[in-house]
Design an enzyme around this catalytic site. Structure first.
Site, PDB file in Angstrom:
ATOM      1  N   HIS A 139       0.831  -1.204   0.000  1.00 49.15           N
ATOM      2  CA  HIS A 139       0.000   0.000   0.000  1.00 49.15           C
ATOM      3  C   HIS A 139       0.864   1.252   0.000  1.00 49.15           C
ATOM      4  O   HIS A 139       0.542   2.257  -0.610  1.00 49.15           O
ATOM      5  CB  HIS A 139      -0.928  -0.013   1.213  1.00 49.15           C
ATOM      6  CG  HIS A 139      -2.209   0.707   0.953  1.00 49.15           C
ATOM      7  ND1 HIS A 139      -3.391   0.063   0.739  1.00 49.15           N
ATOM      8  CD2 HIS A 139      -2.475   2.026   0.816  1.00 49.15           C
ATOM      9  CE1 HIS A 139      -4.337   0.954   0.505  1.00 49.15           C
ATOM     10  NE2 HIS A 139      -3.800   2.163   0.550  1.00 49.15           N
ATOM     11  N   ARG A 141      -9.354  -0.009 -10.743  1.00 50.80           N
ATOM     12  CA  ARG A 141      -9.081  -1.247 -10.007  1.00 50.80           C
ATOM     13  C   ARG A 141      -9.751  -1.171  -8.634  1.00 50.80           C
ATOM     14  O   ARG A 141      -9.161  -0.660  -7.686  1.00 50.80           O
ATOM     15  CB  ARG A 141      -7.574  -1.423  -9.806  1.00 50.80           C
ATOM     16  CG  ARG A 141      -6.797  -1.850 -11.033  1.00 50.80           C
ATOM     17  CD  ARG A 141      -5.355  -2.090 -10.631  1.00 50.80           C
ATOM     18  NE  ARG A 141      -4.587  -2.816 -11.615  1.00 50.80           N
ATOM     19  CZ  ARG A 141      -3.770  -2.235 -12.503  1.00 50.80           C
ATOM     20  NH1 ARG A 141      -3.618  -0.939 -12.512  1.00 50.80           N
ATOM     21  NH2 ARG A 141      -3.098  -2.981 -13.354  1.00 50.80           N
ATOM     22  N   GLU A 143      -7.105 -11.897 -20.258  1.00 52.95           N
ATOM     23  CA  GLU A 143      -5.822 -12.015 -19.558  1.00 52.95           C
ATOM     24  C   GLU A 143      -5.436 -13.464 -19.275  1.00 52.95           C
ATOM     25  O   GLU A 143      -4.471 -13.729 -18.579  1.00 52.95           O
ATOM     26  CB  GLU A 143      -5.814 -11.161 -18.280  1.00 52.95           C
ATOM     27  CG  GLU A 143      -6.998 -11.349 -17.378  1.00 52.95           C
ATOM     28  CD  GLU A 143      -7.022 -10.355 -16.213  1.00 52.95           C
ATOM     29  OE1 GLU A 143      -6.026  -9.656 -15.971  1.00 52.95           O
ATOM     30  OE2 GLU A 143      -8.055 -10.304 -15.531  1.00 52.95           O
ATOM     31  N   ASP A 203      -1.224  -9.992 -16.673  1.00 51.72           N
ATOM     32  CA  ASP A 203      -1.528 -11.397 -16.424  1.00 51.72           C
ATOM     33  C   ASP A 203      -1.394 -12.236 -17.686  1.00 51.72           C
ATOM     34  O   ASP A 203      -0.968 -13.386 -17.615  1.00 51.72           O
ATOM     35  CB  ASP A 203      -2.951 -11.542 -15.854  1.00 51.72           C
ATOM     36  CG  ASP A 203      -2.964 -11.272 -14.367  1.00 51.72           C
ATOM     37  OD1 ASP A 203      -2.061 -11.773 -13.680  1.00 51.72           O
ATOM     38  OD2 ASP A 203      -3.853 -10.543 -13.899  1.00 51.72           O
ATOM     39  N   CYS A 263      -5.184  -2.631 -21.157  1.00 52.64           N
ATOM     40  CA  CYS A 263      -5.065  -1.850 -19.915  1.00 52.64           C
ATOM     41  C   CYS A 263      -3.923  -2.349 -19.029  1.00 52.64           C
ATOM     42  O   CYS A 263      -3.745  -1.872 -17.921  1.00 52.64           O
ATOM     43  CB  CYS A 263      -6.378  -1.831 -19.149  1.00 52.64           C
ATOM     44  SG  CYS A 263      -6.867  -3.445 -18.551  1.00 52.64           S
TER      45      CYS A 263
HETATM   46  C1  PEP Z   1      -3.493  -6.983 -16.110  1.00 56.32           C
HETATM   47  O1  PEP Z   1      -3.451  -8.145 -15.693  1.00 56.32           O
HETATM   48  O2  PEP Z   1      -2.847  -6.567 -17.100  1.00 56.32           O
HETATM   49  C2  PEP Z   1      -4.331  -5.980 -15.417  1.00 56.32           C
HETATM   50  C3  PEP Z   1      -4.514  -4.781 -15.904  1.00 56.32           C
HETATM   51  O3  PEP Z   1      -4.872  -6.339 -14.223  1.00 56.32           O
HETATM   52  P1  PEP Z   1      -4.037  -6.383 -12.836  1.00 56.32           P
HETATM   53  O4  PEP Z   1      -2.680  -5.816 -13.096  1.00 56.32           O
HETATM   54  O5  PEP Z   1      -4.827  -5.606 -11.858  1.00 56.32           O
HETATM   55  O6  PEP Z   1      -4.022  -7.873 -12.582  1.00 56.32           O
HETATM   56 MG    MG Z   2      -4.924  -8.846 -14.292  1.00 55.54          MG
END
Ligand code: PEP
Ligand code: MG
Length: 596
Positions: A190, A298, A433, A457, A504
């Site tokens: 955090h 998020r 993902e 991911d 993203c």
């Molecule tokens: C990703 O996996 O690219 C994503 C945007 O989600 P997070 O990083 O929150 O897993």
């Molecule tokens: Mg992800």
């Protein structure tokens, strides 16, 4: 003598200043026998009460300055302070061991911290910071030791320490804290998130830096490169000053060159440039000028570092604020992606053997429909205030998407029965993902309104490389042809179904991948706010023809490093187009986002 320390860059930017050694847990406290346990227990009670008063004051101030979400961190601290098992154990030790409270608080804290440090779960290890913070506050009151809190620092410094507890980070004095160089913590802590949101350059995971530098020595923190330099020589200081100036002038230059409103390639193809947001304070008034909306909110960060789950009302307030701040621009609210490396205290869940492949995100939500529905209600309510898109993370098959949509339909029916307002046309999209989602992208595209590729991911699952493990970081290769082919296939399936396909993940934040992504068929990029001016500028300087040619070469290039080099060289050249040729140019890497 100049020395370099390599850590994890968690918040970009360069800080130069003298080291301030932040007090973590003391190594030593006085230890003595006591004659009267009841009097000692009274003394301990007074220190706990004073600590409670501090934390409550801090809660109120944080809530007023940064919002309830950050203040909740202090609630977790208050719960620790009143944890019955800890309090009873302390009282028992005072009575049986007949030693002073400072020594016993220290002893019990060490035992608890050792237990947490032995855990393989990174989130549990991060809980140790909370325990250290609370016990340090109690000891400080017992010893009448009032070492300056970070908020009270007056001179500008680089803070060095084992870790900075989130409760202190939320209240730092930004004029005095130039940068952070910490032994513990990673990009998911955090404190790291707060540093990023507050724009404080930070390097973590430095292992014992505190033992190698003395208070007052000059330090350079390079948050983009994950490097700390102690006692730099004059030439190094001059070099970093000029890099810092170059970064700042780049930032100003790209802010001018990126334009406002809809973003287009040089040949006029619209590319949606959007922002990723994890903390409400990231939704700044300026965001509307550089972004065309929020492409990824998020939401799981509303759930971290607290003892209870956020209520529907609290979630609704957070989403509504973002929707209102974006004033007519779309806000993509991703339903909670907890699990994996994001540990939620409030659920009290046991550790999984393989959390990245475990009970994560949508899998968790579908198994706990009441928690899921609470969030869906909050999102639907927010949709009555402006354009909202809902997005489901970690979809691996069609049945999950159908199940999630069925739960959403139930909540919609509830709203219809009550006559509660919501946007009936709210688009519902999914994150791409997991490789299985790419393989059946045609089926998924028929049943949702948009795709957003989560490259963080997707790379991890395609290449079987843990995204948070430093030992295999060299194998985490965004330009691997297998990853690029996955992105191409997902984008093609979206195009055939006539739905938008965005990215993203962190790949969208790095300008060296912009042309590749456009060439692979992606038409929307959502990224950290600091990356937007640079990436928008690059988009406006390339053509779809060039981007496609680069992507076609990349898809056939076996070695990712070859295409990385070419893509980076092209991005640097395009970004330097209007730069004053005498001015130093800050290269892309120095702006790179923290490792995902
Ligand atoms: C990703 O996996 O690219 C994503 C945007 O989600 P997070 O990083 O929150 O897993
Ligand atoms: Mg992800």
């Amino acid at each position: 003598m100049q020395r370099e320390f390599k850590g994890i860059g968690v918040s970009p930017g360069i800080a130069i200043g003298s080291a301030y050694i932040a007090g973590g847990l003391r190594e030593e406290v006085p230890e003595y026998e006591i004659a009267d346990p009841e009097a000692e227990l009274h003394r301990l009670g007074v220190a706990r009460d004073a600590t409670r008063a501090d934390l409550e004051r801090l809660y109120r101030r944080t809530e007023a300055e940064l919002g309830r979400q950050h203040a909740e961190i202090l609630n977790a601290h208050l719960m620790l302070l009143d944890d019955v098992t800890i309090v009873e154990e302390l009282e028992k030790r005072v009575r049986t061991k007949r030693r002073n409270s400072e020594a016993l608080v220290m002893e019990l804290t060490r035992e608890n911290v050792e237990l947490l440090e032995g855990s393989e779960d990174p989130m549990l290890r991060e809980r140790r910071d909370d325990i250290l913070d609370v016990s340090d506050r109690i000891i400080r009151h017992l010893m009448n030791d009032e070492r300056a809190a970070l908020r009270d620092l007056e001179d500008p410094v680089v803070v060095v320490g084992s870790s900075i507890p989130p409760s202190e980070m939320v209240s730092v004095n930004l004029k005095s804290v130039l940068g952070l160089a910490l032994d513990h913590g990673g990009a998911t802590s955090h404190t790291a998130l707060l540093a990023r949101a507050l724009g404080v350059p930070a390097v973590m995971g430095l292992e014992e830096l505190g033992n190698h530098v003395a208070e007052g020595v000059t330090l350079i923190v390079d948050g983009g490169a994950g490097l700390v330099i102690a006692e730099p020589d004059a030439a190094t200081i001059a070099r970093y000053r000029s890099i810092r100036e170059a970064q700042e002038s780049d930032r100003r230059r790209f802010r001018r060159t990126c334009g406002e409103g809809p973003c287009k390639t040089r040949d006029g193809v619209p590319i949606e440039a959007m922002a990723n947001v994890a903390l409400p304070i990231e939704v700044t008034p300026d965001l509307r000028h550089v972004a065309e909306g929020i492409g990824l909110y998020r939401t799981e960060f509303l759930f971290l570092n607290r003892g209870t789950l956020p209520s529907e009302e609290e979630q609704y307030e957070a989403y509504r604020q973002a929707v209102e701040a974006m004033d007519g621009m779309p806000v993509t609210i991703r339903t909670m992606d907890i699990g994996g490396d994001k540990f939620i205290t409030a659920l009290g869940r046991p550790r999984e053997e393989n959390p990245q492949l475990g009970w994560r995100a949508l899998r968790f939500c579908l198994a706990r429909p009441e928690i899921f529905k609470t969030q869906l209600r909050a999102v639907l309510r927010a949709s009555s205030h402006g354009p909202v898109r809902m997005m489901f993370p970690m979809v691996s098959g069609l049945s999950e998407l159908r199940e999630a949509r069925a739960v959403l339909d139930e909540v919609r029916a509830e709203f219809d029965r009550k006559g509660a307002p919501y946007d009936r046309d709210m688009p519902v999209g999914i994150m791409i993902e997991i490789p299985s989602a790419v393989a059946i992208a045609d089926m998924l595209a028929r049943e949702c309104d948009f795709f957003s590729i989560g490259t963080n991911d997707l790379i991890q699952y395609t290449l079987a490389v843990d995204r948070g493990n430093e030992d295999v970081a060299n194998l985490y290769q965004p330009a691997h042809p297998a990853v690029l082919r996955m992105i191409r296939d997902a984008a093609a399936a979206a195009e055939r179904a006539d739905i938008p396909c965005e990215v993203c993940g962190e790949m969208a934040s790095a300008a060296r991948y912009t042309e590749l992504l456009l060439g692979l068929g992606v038409r929307g990029l959502s990224m950290s706010a600091f990356a937007l001016p640079r990436v928008r500028t690059l988009i406006s300087r390339t053509t779809l023809k060039d981007a496609r040619a680069l992507a076609a070469r990349a898809l056939e290039t076996a070695l990712p490093e070859d295409i990385e080099a070419e893509a980076k060289e092209r991005a640097d050249r395009l970004l330097a187009e209007d730069a004053d040729s005498d001015a130093p140019f800050a290269m892309e890497d120095r702006h790179a986002a923290p490792a995902p």
